[in-house]
Scaffold this active site. Structure first.
Site, mmCIF file in Angstrom:
data_model
loop_
_atom_site.group_PDB
_atom_site.id
_atom_site.type_symbol
_atom_site.label_atom_id
_atom_site.label_comp_id
_atom_site.label_asym_id
_atom_site.label_seq_id
_atom_site.Cartn_x
_atom_site.Cartn_y
_atom_site.Cartn_z
ATOM 1 N N HIS A 77 -3.237 -27.752 -60.695
ATOM 2 C CA HIS A 77 -3.233 -26.574 -59.829
ATOM 3 C C HIS A 77 -3.706 -27.029 -58.448
ATOM 4 O O HIS A 77 -3.968 -28.222 -58.226
ATOM 5 C CB HIS A 77 -4.125 -25.472 -60.413
ATOM 6 N N LYS A 89 -16.377 -28.115 -58.847
ATOM 7 C CA LYS A 89 -16.133 -27.192 -59.973
ATOM 8 C C LYS A 89 -16.867 -27.684 -61.226
ATOM 9 O O LYS A 89 -17.439 -26.903 -61.969
ATOM 10 C CB LYS A 89 -14.627 -27.111 -60.220
ATOM 11 N N GLY A 100 -14.307 -32.874 -58.399
ATOM 12 C CA GLY A 100 -14.550 -31.526 -57.898
ATOM 13 C C GLY A 100 -15.967 -31.022 -58.139
ATOM 14 O O GLY A 100 -16.573 -31.305 -59.174
ATOM 15 N N GLY A 104 -4.469 -33.129 -66.191
ATOM 16 C CA GLY A 104 -3.163 -32.516 -66.029
ATOM 17 C C GLY A 104 -3.221 -31.000 -65.986
ATOM 18 O O GLY A 104 -4.277 -30.419 -65.781
ATOM 19 N N ALA A 105 -2.048 -30.341 -66.163
ATOM 20 C CA ALA A 105 -1.900 -28.898 -65.935
ATOM 21 C C ALA A 105 -2.406 -28.613 -64.517
ATOM 22 O O ALA A 105 -3.316 -27.808 -64.297
ATOM 23 C CB ALA A 105 -2.639 -28.068 -66.979
ATOM 24 N N HIS A 129 -6.745 -29.444 -58.108
ATOM 25 C CA HIS A 129 -6.427 -30.867 -58.269
ATOM 26 C C HIS A 129 -5.728 -31.398 -57.011
ATOM 27 O O HIS A 129 -6.033 -32.503 -56.533
ATOM 28 C CB HIS A 129 -5.469 -31.074 -59.441
HETATM 29 P P1 AMP Z 1 -9.702 -31.572 -64.985
HETATM 30 O O1 AMP Z 1 -8.224 -31.787 -64.995
HETATM 31 O O2 AMP Z 1 -10.111 -30.189 -65.341
HETATM 32 O O3 AMP Z 1 -10.434 -32.643 -65.754
HETATM 33 O O4 AMP Z 1 -10.161 -31.735 -63.473
HETATM 34 C C1 AMP Z 1 -9.881 -32.910 -62.751
HETATM 35 C C2 AMP Z 1 -10.641 -32.892 -61.460
HETATM 36 O O5 AMP Z 1 -10.263 -31.748 -60.688
HETATM 37 C C3 AMP Z 1 -12.153 -32.796 -61.670
HETATM 38 O O6 AMP Z 1 -12.809 -33.637 -60.743
HETATM 39 C C4 AMP Z 1 -12.436 -31.343 -61.398
HETATM 40 O O7 AMP Z 1 -13.754 -31.091 -60.947
HETATM 41 C C5 AMP Z 1 -11.421 -31.047 -60.300
HETATM 42 N N1 AMP Z 1 -11.159 -29.603 -60.248
HETATM 43 C C6 AMP Z 1 -10.898 -28.769 -61.294
HETATM 44 N N2 AMP Z 1 -10.770 -27.508 -60.863
HETATM 45 C C7 AMP Z 1 -10.974 -27.529 -59.523
HETATM 46 C C8 AMP Z 1 -10.996 -26.523 -58.501
HETATM 47 N N3 AMP Z 1 -10.781 -25.234 -58.775
HETATM 48 N N4 AMP Z 1 -11.232 -26.913 -57.224
HETATM 49 C C9 AMP Z 1 -11.461 -28.226 -56.934
HETATM 50 N N5 AMP Z 1 -11.455 -29.216 -57.846
HETATM 51 C C10 AMP Z 1 -11.225 -28.872 -59.122
#
Ligand code: AMP
Length: 276
Positions: free
Chosen positions: A32, A147, A145, A29-30, A35
């Site tokens: 951007h 990332k 990602g 969540g949160a 995601h």
């Molecule tokens: P998170 O909510 O941080 O667990 O991220 C969820 C998914 O979004 C994961 O697969 C991350 O690698 C991907 N993600 C997070 N930040 C980015 C970004 N800046 N660009 C692309 N994918 C991202």
């Protein structure tokens, strides 16, 4: 968009969709644009796009980080609607974990390198939650990602060890216009820290421009020094590694990636670039 909070309800719904292909984007969540780029990718290649929002307690090794993790669920739901997501799975912790649940999957050295070294237990938590989410959603394609590069390798290893029939798709890093990698944690940065944080992407690019396989140790040391020289920035690691094993890159490495983690003020940021 349909929203489910229990395993039973989402399973019932997805089963009722028959042979439709499912693309899955797990998140905490949160949301951007990083995601949302994963959602867009999933929509292109599948009949149904499912996103999960679950702040997974077992992958946090810092209780304050878990407590302060942003949880703007109403805004997230609006963003997902807008992005054309079909299904949101937003379970409570009790729906995912039993009391005192503990198990460990041996994913080999990937668990303890880099992020694993600085965040002990983190990848066991990631493995647990992704395993459970895949079992519930049963997607054809899983979008994650670049990332979180190491996370992608860890999940790929788990998928292969457990024989889960899902195709893994790595999506590129979305950045702000000044280069900062988008992250849910960026909102914790003060305006000054936000500026100092730019040194991370600049240093990664500098390393990419100056890379050759013979100068790795010097390059890593210089990159650490560049990061440390920036006000308020405390680098944890800067490593130029083989893109498959995360062990030091050598002349035989087909892919080479530079990965780094740094604290900027109280916020821990990670980033990486593909070098080869
Ligand atoms: P998170 O909510 O941080 O667990 O991220 C969820 C998914 O979004 C994961 O697969 C991350 O690698 C991907 N993600 C997070 N930040 C980015 C970004 N800046 N660009 C692309 N994918 C991202």
């Amino acid at each position: 968009m349909k929203t489910f909070t229990t395993r039973r309800d989402i399973r019932e719904y997805l089963t009722s969709q028959g042979a439709a292909t499912i693309g899955f984007v797990p998140t905490m969540g949160a949301l951007h644009n990083g995601h949302l780029s994963l959602i867009a990718r999933a929509r292109q290649g599948n009949d149904i796009t499912v996103c999960s929002i679950f702040v997974n307690p077992t992958q946090f090794n810092d209780p304050n980080d878990l407590k302060n993790y942003p949880r703007p669920i109403a805004e997230d739901m609006a963003k997902l609607e807008q992005a054309g997501c079909d299904v949101l799975f937003n379970p409570p912790v009790t729906e995912i974990y039993d009391d005192n649940e503990q198990w460990h999957l041996n994913i080999g050295p990937l668990e303890h390198l880099l992020e694993g070294d600085f965040r002990p237990g983190h990848y066991q938590g990631v493995t647990q939650v992704v395993y459970k989410l895949l079992d519930i959603v049963k997607p054809d394609n899983l979008y994650m990602g670049q990332k979180d590069y190491q996370q992608f390798l860890v999940v790929s290893r788990m998928v292969s060890l457990m024989g889960i029939p899902v195709k893994m798709v790595m999506c590129p890093i979305e950045r702000e216009t000044d280069g900062l990698a988008m992250s849910s944690r960026n909102i914790h940065l003060t305006p000054a820290e936000r500026q100092h944080a730019l040194v991370i992407f600049k240093t990664l690019n500098w390393v990419k421009a100056n890379f050759n396989i013979d100068n790795l140790p010097t390059l890593q040391k210089d990159a650490m020094a560049k990061l440390a020289a920036e006000e308020g920035v405390q680098p944890e690691y800067f490593s130029i590694v083989d893109g498959k094993t995360l062990l030091p890159a050598d002349a035989n490495s087909e892919t080479v990636v530079a990965l780094t983690a740094a604290r900027v003020g109280n916020t821990r940021l990670i980033d990486n670039v593909l070098i080869k």
